[in-house]
Design a protein around this motif. Structure first.
Motif, short mmCIF file in Angstrom:
data_model
loop_
_atom_site.label_atom_id
_atom_site.label_comp_id
_atom_site.label_asym_id
_atom_site.label_seq_id
_atom_site.Cartn_x
_atom_site.Cartn_y
_atom_site.Cartn_z
N GLY A 19 45.63 43.95 36.65
CA GLY A 19 45.12 45.28 36.92
C GLY A 19 43.63 45.42 36.78
N SER A 20 42.89 44.35 36.99
CA SER A 20 41.43 44.39 36.87
C SER A 20 40.78 44.51 38.24
CB SER A 20 40.91 43.12 36.19
OG SER A 20 39.50 43.07 36.22
N GLU A 21 39.65 45.20 38.29
CA GLU A 21 38.87 45.26 39.53
C GLU A 21 38.23 43.91 39.84
OE1 GLU A 21 38.87 47.54 37.23
OE2 GLU A 21 39.04 49.54 38.14
N ARG A 22 38.18 43.03 38.84
CA ARG A 22 37.63 41.68 39.02
C ARG A 22 38.76 40.67 38.79
NH1 ARG A 22 33.86 39.79 35.46
NH2 ARG A 22 34.70 41.09 33.79
N PRO A 23 39.47 40.27 39.84
CA PRO A 23 40.62 39.38 39.65
C PRO A 23 40.28 38.05 38.98
CG PRO A 23 40.66 40.36 41.84
CD PRO A 23 39.32 40.71 41.23
N ASP A 24 39.01 37.62 39.05
CA ASP A 24 38.62 36.35 38.44
C ASP A 24 37.91 36.55 37.10
OD1 ASP A 24 39.62 34.79 40.52
OD2 ASP A 24 37.80 35.08 41.71
N GLY A 25 38.00 37.75 36.54
CA GLY A 25 37.39 38.02 35.24
C GLY A 25 38.25 37.55 34.09
N LEU A 26 38.07 38.15 32.94
CA LEU A 26 38.80 37.73 31.74
C LEU A 26 40.30 37.85 31.93
CD1 LEU A 26 38.88 36.86 28.75
CD2 LEU A 26 38.61 39.28 28.13
N THR A 27 40.76 38.94 32.52
CA THR A 27 42.20 39.11 32.73
C THR A 27 42.75 37.99 33.60
OG1 THR A 27 41.86 41.51 32.63
CG2 THR A 27 43.97 40.75 33.47
N LEU A 56 54.92 31.98 37.45
CA LEU A 56 54.21 33.23 37.21
C LEU A 56 53.57 33.66 38.54
CD1 LEU A 56 53.73 34.98 34.61
CD2 LEU A 56 51.40 34.09 34.65
N ASP A 57 54.12 34.71 39.13
CA ASP A 57 53.63 35.23 40.40
C ASP A 57 52.52 36.24 40.11
OD1 ASP A 57 53.30 36.15 43.01
OD2 ASP A 57 55.06 37.47 42.93
N VAL A 58 51.28 35.76 40.09
CA VAL A 58 50.15 36.63 39.74
C VAL A 58 49.80 37.51 40.93
CG1 VAL A 58 47.75 36.70 39.01
CG2 VAL A 58 49.28 34.95 38.08
N ILE A 59 49.72 38.82 40.69
CA ILE A 59 49.45 39.81 41.73
C ILE A 59 48.13 40.50 41.42
CG2 ILE A 59 50.29 41.87 42.90
CD1 ILE A 59 53.13 41.09 41.96
N PRO A 60 47.02 40.10 42.05
CA PRO A 60 45.73 40.75 41.81
C PRO A 60 45.68 42.08 42.55
CG PRO A 60 45.49 38.97 43.40
CD PRO A 60 46.92 38.98 42.99
N LEU A 61 45.95 43.16 41.86
CA LEU A 61 46.10 44.47 42.50
C LEU A 61 44.85 44.88 43.28
CD1 LEU A 61 47.96 46.47 39.70
CD2 LEU A 61 48.93 45.48 41.80
N ALA A 62 43.67 44.45 42.83
CA ALA A 62 42.43 44.84 43.50
C ALA A 62 42.36 44.32 44.93
CB ALA A 62 41.23 44.34 42.71
N GLU A 63 43.15 43.33 45.27
CA GLU A 63 43.11 42.74 46.61
C GLU A 63 44.08 43.41 47.58
OE1 GLU A 63 43.67 38.56 46.18
OE2 GLU A 63 41.82 38.27 45.03
N TYR A 64 44.77 44.46 47.13
CA TYR A 64 45.76 45.12 47.97
C TYR A 64 45.37 46.57 48.23
CZ TYR A 64 48.69 41.06 47.11
OH TYR A 64 49.17 39.79 47.06
N ASP A 65 45.96 47.12 49.27
CA ASP A 65 45.71 48.51 49.66
C ASP A 65 46.64 49.41 48.84
OD1 ASP A 65 45.08 50.90 50.90
OD2 ASP A 65 46.27 50.47 52.70
#
Length: 221
Positions: free
Chosen positions: A15-23, A41-50
């Motif tokens: 749930g981070s605006e920076r998918p490659d940050g600490l989270t 683990l199916d990682v879903i970077p929410l910032a990359e979706y509409d």
């Protein structure tokens, strides 16, 4: 030896605006750990979706049908439904939950999940990242969301709060809590999903150390 692939999967919401940050770094660590146990683990970077924020329609509590907004939320909800477990991972922003995750839980919860609670009885966990302020507020909000959806949260010792540092991996206590959470989620999934009720795994669980401080104590005690 034949590789039969993963026996279970966990959908991990970043749930981070920076998918490659600490989270994201924490989730990569947990993905490698889960893979060692045969879990994907199916990682879903929410910032990359509409994900459209909730609008002014105001009929969410009376409408008998899912939200009609045309974006990626229905597909993301489907990934959660198809997974065996759900991990919520989000940073603290402005002393509260990051906006990306906030938008998603509002849209998914009121617009899609409330009709038949399809996440019920899935194993769930929460990881909160950030500097050193307000982790407990964000954790409480996400745990409330997990419980609202009737999911199962395994006790894992200290909450998985990972504090940002000048160098990745400095918060060893926080990272240990996150790893402990992942271990407990996978152990509980074994009990719930594997044949014969996971009786052998239950015995192994009962033999694990029950004090989360055990690894922090010096040899002299």
């Amino acid at each position: 030896m034949v590789d039969h692939g993963p026996w279970a999967s966990i959908a991990a919401l970043n749930g981070s605006e920076r998918p490659d940050g600490l989270t994201g770094r924490v989730l990569r660590m947990l993905a490698a750990q889960a893979a060692e146990h045969g879990v994907h683990l199916d990682v879903i970077p929410l910032a990359e979706y509409d994900i459209t924020p909730c609008g002014p329609c105001g009929d969410c509590n009376v409408r008998p049908l899912p939200c009609a907004l045309d974006d990626d939320v229905p597909a993301l909800v489907d990934r959660l439904v198809r997974a065996d477990g759900v991990l919520y991972a989000a940073p603290v922003h402005g002393f509260g939950l990051a906006g990306v995750m906030q938008n998603f839980i509002e849209r998914a919860g009121v617009g899609h999940l409330r009709f038949d609670r399809p996440l019920a009885n899935k194993v769930a966990g929460v990881v909160v990242t950030g500097r050193r302020y307000s982790h407990d507020r964000v954790y409480g909000q996400l745990i409330d969301n997990v419980l609202l959806n009737r999911m199962i949260v395994p006790g894992s010792g200290f909450p998985a709060f990972v504090h940002d540092q000048f160098a990745p991996g400095e918060d060893q206590e926080g990272l240990a809590a996150a790893r402990g959470l992942m271990d407990r989620m996978i152990d509980l999934m074994r009990i719930l999903l594997l044949p014969h009720g996971g009786r052998g795994d239950t015995a192994r669980l009962l033999s694990l150390p029950r004090n989360e401080r055990a690894g922090l104590l010096s040899p002299a005690g």
